[in-house]
Design a protein around this motif. Structure first.
Motif, PDB file in Angstrom:
ATOM      1  N   VAL A  28      52.637  14.460  43.642  1.00 53.61           N
ATOM      2  CA  VAL A  28      52.058  14.591  44.793  1.00 53.61           C
ATOM      3  C   VAL A  28      52.545  15.864  45.850  1.00 53.61           C
ATOM      4  CG1 VAL A  28      51.404  13.605  46.971  1.00 53.61           C
ATOM      5  CG2 VAL A  28      51.088  12.482  45.078  1.00 53.61           C
ATOM      6  N   PHE A  29      53.789  15.862  45.464  1.00 57.08           N
ATOM      7  CA  PHE A  29      54.641  16.936  46.370  1.00 57.08           C
ATOM      8  C   PHE A  29      54.366  18.321  45.656  1.00 57.08           C
ATOM      9  CE2 PHE A  29      58.329  19.521  46.815  1.00 57.08           C
ATOM     10  CZ  PHE A  29      58.251  19.877  48.227  1.00 57.08           C
ATOM     11  N   LEU A  30      54.445  18.490  44.548  1.00 59.91           N
ATOM     12  CA  LEU A  30      54.173  19.659  43.872  1.00 59.91           C
ATOM     13  C   LEU A  30      52.653  20.139  43.778  1.00 59.91           C
ATOM     14  CD1 LEU A  30      56.513  19.113  40.635  1.00 59.91           C
ATOM     15  CD2 LEU A  30      56.826  20.716  42.534  1.00 59.91           C
ATOM     16  N   THR A  31      51.878  19.049  43.763  1.00 56.81           N
ATOM     17  CA  THR A  31      50.525  19.544  44.076  1.00 56.81           C
ATOM     18  C   THR A  31      49.899  19.861  45.272  1.00 56.81           C
ATOM     19  OG1 THR A  31      49.826  17.594  42.315  1.00 56.81           O
ATOM     20  CG2 THR A  31      48.080  18.494  43.502  1.00 56.81           C
ATOM     21  N   VAL A  32      50.587  19.436  46.609  1.00 59.55           N
ATOM     22  CA  VAL A  32      50.134  19.728  47.931  1.00 59.55           C
ATOM     23  C   VAL A  32      50.809  21.221  48.129  1.00 59.55           C
ATOM     24  CG1 VAL A  32      50.865  19.103  50.120  1.00 59.55           C
ATOM     25  CG2 VAL A  32      50.115  17.643  48.595  1.00 59.55           C
ATOM     26  N   ASN A  33      51.989  21.418  47.463  1.00 63.36           N
ATOM     27  CA  ASN A  33      52.744  22.760  47.543  1.00 63.36           C
ATOM     28  C   ASN A  33      52.002  23.693  46.878  1.00 63.36           C
ATOM     29  OD1 ASN A  33      54.599  22.028  49.231  1.00 63.36           O
ATOM     30  ND2 ASN A  33      56.355  21.824  48.020  1.00 63.36           N
ATOM     31  N   ALA A  34      51.470  23.597  45.572  1.00 62.86           N
ATOM     32  CA  ALA A  34      50.516  24.304  44.908  1.00 62.86           C
ATOM     33  C   ALA A  34      49.314  24.745  45.754  1.00 62.86           C
ATOM     34  CB  ALA A  34      50.427  23.809  43.688  1.00 62.86           C
ATOM     35  N   LEU A  35      48.578  23.702  46.261  1.00 62.05           N
ATOM     36  CA  LEU A  35      47.500  24.124  47.008  1.00 62.05           C
ATOM     37  C   LEU A  35      47.570  24.815  48.184  1.00 62.05           C
ATOM     38  CD1 LEU A  35      45.522  20.599  46.531  1.00 62.05           C
ATOM     39  CD2 LEU A  35      44.949  22.768  45.530  1.00 62.05           C
ATOM     40  N   SER A  36      48.737  24.724  48.933  1.00 60.81           N
ATOM     41  CA  SER A  36      49.184  25.656  49.947  1.00 60.81           C
ATOM     42  C   SER A  36      49.239  26.914  49.665  1.00 60.81           C
ATOM     43  CB  SER A  36      50.161  24.706  50.931  1.00 60.81           C
ATOM     44  OG  SER A  36      51.281  24.983  50.270  1.00 60.81           O
ATOM     45  N   VAL A  37      49.988  27.158  48.615  1.00 56.67           N
ATOM     46  CA  VAL A  37      50.393  28.459  48.028  1.00 56.67           C
ATOM     47  C   VAL A  37      48.999  28.866  47.556  1.00 56.67           C
ATOM     48  CG1 VAL A  37      51.522  29.813  46.408  1.00 56.67           C
ATOM     49  CG2 VAL A  37      52.757  27.887  47.376  1.00 56.67           C
ATOM     50  N   GLN A  38      48.126  28.461  46.943  1.00 58.51           N
ATOM     51  CA  GLN A  38      46.718  28.842  46.458  1.00 58.51           C
ATOM     52  C   GLN A  38      46.144  29.358  47.741  1.00 58.51           C
ATOM     53  OE1 GLN A  38      44.743  26.399  43.997  1.00 58.51           O
ATOM     54  NE2 GLN A  38      43.196  27.900  43.321  1.00 58.51           N
ATOM     55  N   HIS A  39      46.030  28.591  48.580  1.00 58.52           N
ATOM     56  CA  HIS A  39      45.257  28.903  49.795  1.00 58.52           C
ATOM     57  C   HIS A  39      45.485  30.178  50.523  1.00 58.52           C
ATOM     58  CE1 HIS A  39      42.426  28.067  53.214  1.00 58.52           C
ATOM     59  NE2 HIS A  39      43.546  28.273  53.933  1.00 58.52           N
ATOM     60  N   ALA A  40      47.126  30.292  50.519  1.00 55.76           N
ATOM     61  CA  ALA A  40      47.362  31.246  51.311  1.00 55.76           C
ATOM     62  C   ALA A  40      47.458  32.520  50.477  1.00 55.76           C
ATOM     63  CB  ALA A  40      49.083  31.277  51.358  1.00 55.76           C
ATOM     64  N   ASN A  41      47.382  32.562  49.225  1.00 54.74           N
ATOM     65  CA  ASN A  41      47.079  33.717  48.543  1.00 54.74           C
ATOM     66  C   ASN A  41      45.558  34.020  48.241  1.00 54.74           C
ATOM     67  OD1 ASN A  41      49.740  34.714  48.154  1.00 54.74           O
ATOM     68  ND2 ASN A  41      50.172  33.357  46.493  1.00 54.74           N
ATOM     69  N   ALA A  42      44.797  33.304  48.516  1.00 51.72           N
ATOM     70  CA  ALA A  42      43.263  33.357  48.257  1.00 51.72           C
ATOM     71  C   ALA A  42      42.949  34.202  49.461  1.00 51.72           C
ATOM     72  CB  ALA A  42      42.658  32.005  48.251  1.00 51.72           C
ATOM     73  N   GLU A  43      43.479  34.250  50.654  1.00 51.33           N
ATOM     74  CA  GLU A  43      43.146  35.027  51.727  1.00 51.33           C
ATOM     75  C   GLU A  43      43.880  36.591  51.958  1.00 51.33           C
ATOM     76  OE1 GLU A  43      44.049  32.561  55.223  1.00 51.33           O
ATOM     77  OE2 GLU A  43      42.138  31.159  54.802  1.00 51.33           O
ATOM     78  N   ASN A  44      44.645  36.559  50.833  1.00 51.53           N
ATOM     79  CA  ASN A  44      45.558  37.664  50.956  1.00 51.53           C
ATOM     80  C   ASN A  44      45.020  38.645  49.628  1.00 51.53           C
ATOM     81  OD1 ASN A  44      47.283  39.929  51.278  1.00 51.53           O
ATOM     82  ND2 ASN A  44      49.084  38.709  50.618  1.00 51.53           N
ATOM     83  N   PHE A  45      43.976  39.314  49.724  1.00 53.40           N
ATOM     84  CA  PHE A  45      43.625  40.295  48.725  1.00 53.40           C
ATOM     85  C   PHE A  45      44.116  41.707  48.607  1.00 53.40           C
ATOM     86  CE2 PHE A  45      40.228  39.818  51.675  1.00 53.40           C
ATOM     87  CZ  PHE A  45      39.706  41.167  51.692  1.00 53.40           C
ATOM     88  N   TYR A  46      43.777  42.257  47.510  1.00 50.93           N
ATOM     89  CA  TYR A  46      44.095  43.835  47.673  1.00 50.93           C
ATOM     90  C   TYR A  46      43.108  44.636  46.978  1.00 50.93           C
ATOM     91  CZ  TYR A  46      45.347  42.934  42.740  1.00 50.93           C
ATOM     92  OH  TYR A  46      45.097  42.376  41.567  1.00 50.93           O
ATOM     93  N   LYS A  47      43.135  45.859  47.283  1.00 52.34           N
ATOM     94  CA  LYS A  47      42.235  47.008  46.971  1.00 52.34           C
ATOM     95  C   LYS A  47      43.051  48.021  46.099  1.00 52.34           C
ATOM     96  CE  LYS A  47      39.230  49.931  49.085  1.00 52.34           C
ATOM     97  NZ  LYS A  47      38.560  50.396  50.417  1.00 52.34           N
ATOM     98  N   ILE A  48      42.585  48.799  44.964  1.00 58.69           N
ATOM     99  CA  ILE A  48      43.159  49.753  44.330  1.00 58.69           C
ATOM    100  C   ILE A  48      42.439  51.031  44.806  1.00 58.69           C
ATOM    101  CG2 ILE A  48      43.511  50.429  42.195  1.00 58.69           C
ATOM    102  CD1 ILE A  48      43.275  47.932  41.129  1.00 58.69           C
ATOM    103  N   LYS A  49      43.235  51.904  45.170  1.00 62.10           N
ATOM    104  CA  LYS A  49      42.678  53.305  45.606  1.00 62.10           C
ATOM    105  C   LYS A  49      43.155  54.273  44.335  1.00 62.10           C
ATOM    106  CE  LYS A  49      46.825  54.610  47.810  1.00 62.10           C
ATOM    107  NZ  LYS A  49      47.419  55.207  49.149  1.00 62.10           N
TER     108      LYS A  49
END
Length: 69
Positions: A28-49
């Motif tokens: 449960v601890f690892l699942t909750v941490n994985a979901l929080s990391v995934q949620h934080a990185n889903a909002e942080n996208f990048y663009k290639i110039k």
């Protein structure tokens, strides 16, 4: 009579239940941490110039990635 009793002897069903609860709590601890990391990185996208100027073997390819935030 059995005089060799130990307080910390967890044999049988008690030990199995403690091990199961411990493993499930780690899961449960690892699942909750994985979901929080995934949620934080889903909002942080990048663009290639300058896609056309990227070379296959170059150490400067990282300069083409730009954070949108």
């Amino acid at each position: 009579m059995n005089e060799n009793r130990s307080v910390f002897a967890l044999d049988g069903v008690t030990g199995m239940l403690i091990a199961t609860v411990l493993l499930l709590s780690i899961l449960v601890f690892l699942t909750v941490n994985a979901l929080s990391v995934q949620h934080a990185n889903a909002e942080n996208f990048y663009k290639i110039k300058d896609e056309k100027s990227i070379k296959m073997f170059s150490t400067e390819n990282a300069k083409h990635v730009v954070d949108v935030k």
